[in-house]
Scaffold this motif. Sequence first.
Motif, short mmCIF file in Angstrom:
data_model
loop_
_atom_site.label_atom_id
_atom_site.label_comp_id
_atom_site.label_asym_id
_atom_site.label_seq_id
_atom_site.Cartn_x
_atom_site.Cartn_y
_atom_site.Cartn_z
N ASP A 116 -3.60 -3.41 -6.02
CA ASP A 116 -4.62 -4.25 -5.39
C ASP A 116 -5.46 -3.50 -4.35
O ASP A 116 -6.29 -4.12 -3.68
N ASP A 146 -1.69 1.27 -4.40
CA ASP A 146 -1.27 -0.04 -4.88
C ASP A 146 -2.28 -0.60 -5.87
O ASP A 146 -3.48 -0.28 -5.81
N SER A 160 -3.53 -5.85 -13.03
CA SER A 160 -2.47 -5.23 -12.25
C SER A 160 -2.23 -3.80 -12.75
O SER A 160 -1.22 -3.53 -13.40
N PRO A 190 2.04 -3.38 5.01
CA PRO A 190 1.42 -4.52 4.33
C PRO A 190 0.37 -5.19 5.20
O PRO A 190 0.41 -5.12 6.44
N ASP A 191 -0.56 -5.86 4.54
CA ASP A 191 -1.61 -6.63 5.22
C ASP A 191 -0.94 -7.72 6.06
O ASP A 191 -0.13 -8.49 5.53
N ARG A 207 2.02 3.19 -1.09
CA ARG A 207 3.27 3.65 -0.49
C ARG A 207 3.38 5.16 -0.64
O ARG A 207 2.73 5.77 -1.51
N ASN A 260 -1.26 -11.03 4.46
CA ASN A 260 -0.65 -11.19 3.14
C ASN A 260 0.31 -10.03 2.90
O ASN A 260 -0.11 -8.93 2.57
N SER A 261 1.57 -10.28 3.08
CA SER A 261 2.57 -9.21 3.02
C SER A 261 2.70 -8.61 1.63
O SER A 261 3.32 -7.55 1.46
N ASN A 262 2.13 -9.27 0.61
CA ASN A 262 2.19 -8.73 -0.75
C ASN A 262 1.10 -7.71 -1.02
O ASN A 262 1.11 -7.06 -2.07
N ARG A 263 0.18 -7.57 -0.09
CA ARG A 263 -0.93 -6.64 -0.29
C ARG A 263 -0.76 -5.44 0.63
O ARG A 263 -0.52 -5.57 1.83
N ILE A 264 -0.89 -4.25 0.06
CA ILE A 264 -0.70 -3.02 0.82
C ILE A 264 -1.58 -1.94 0.21
O ILE A 264 -1.89 -1.98 -0.99
#
Length: 208
Positions: free
Chosen positions: A135, A133, A54, A93-94, A104, A97-101
Amino acid sequence: SDVCSSDLAGASTAESFSISVLPVNDLPVRTSAPAAPLVITSKQLEFKGGNAQSPSYDPIPMGLATLSYGVGGGAQEATTQQLVFTVTHVPLPDPQNSNRILGRITLADGTTDVVAGQVLTLEQLRGLLFHTDADALSLSAAKRMDTLRFSVRDQGDTKAGPELTLEEIVPIYVSGNAAAAQAMNVLAAMLGDNPSPEVVESYRKYIT
């Protein structure tokens, strides 16, 4: 203007009339070179914290520092109108998968997020930063492409016409390697100056 007409007998008639030239509102214009697509290679991602799973990267300027705009038209617009800069799209976001973007966008302070619908000053627009990000490099190539979009709107005039809007778009691509970045630069050149969102989207399927 005055007009005098006479007949063959020598009788004449004088008339006067006026001509009014009404102003016409013009579309705002970019008076600088367009913003170049933001193509980020892995070499440009400066590690500043986190860990291998990360990572945290330093923000990268969006490359808008030299953008300039005018109201268009003549002096009457320059003295009576001001431009309004509104963000209309930022990376999202994707959908799966809303945690992947991809990343920003922030103001120059590096902490204030920029969102769609936000009104900025030109100075704020020029100082925007992109935060990749952690990821982003694990996303598929097609999902590592997005855009910043913003509009430049004048205020219109009751006599000259309604407000007019110039739409601007800056492609963003996070590349895993220099070769892919070079290919993206070629694609950006093919897209041309300020491509429409529909054109950008139509090329996404070719990025693998």
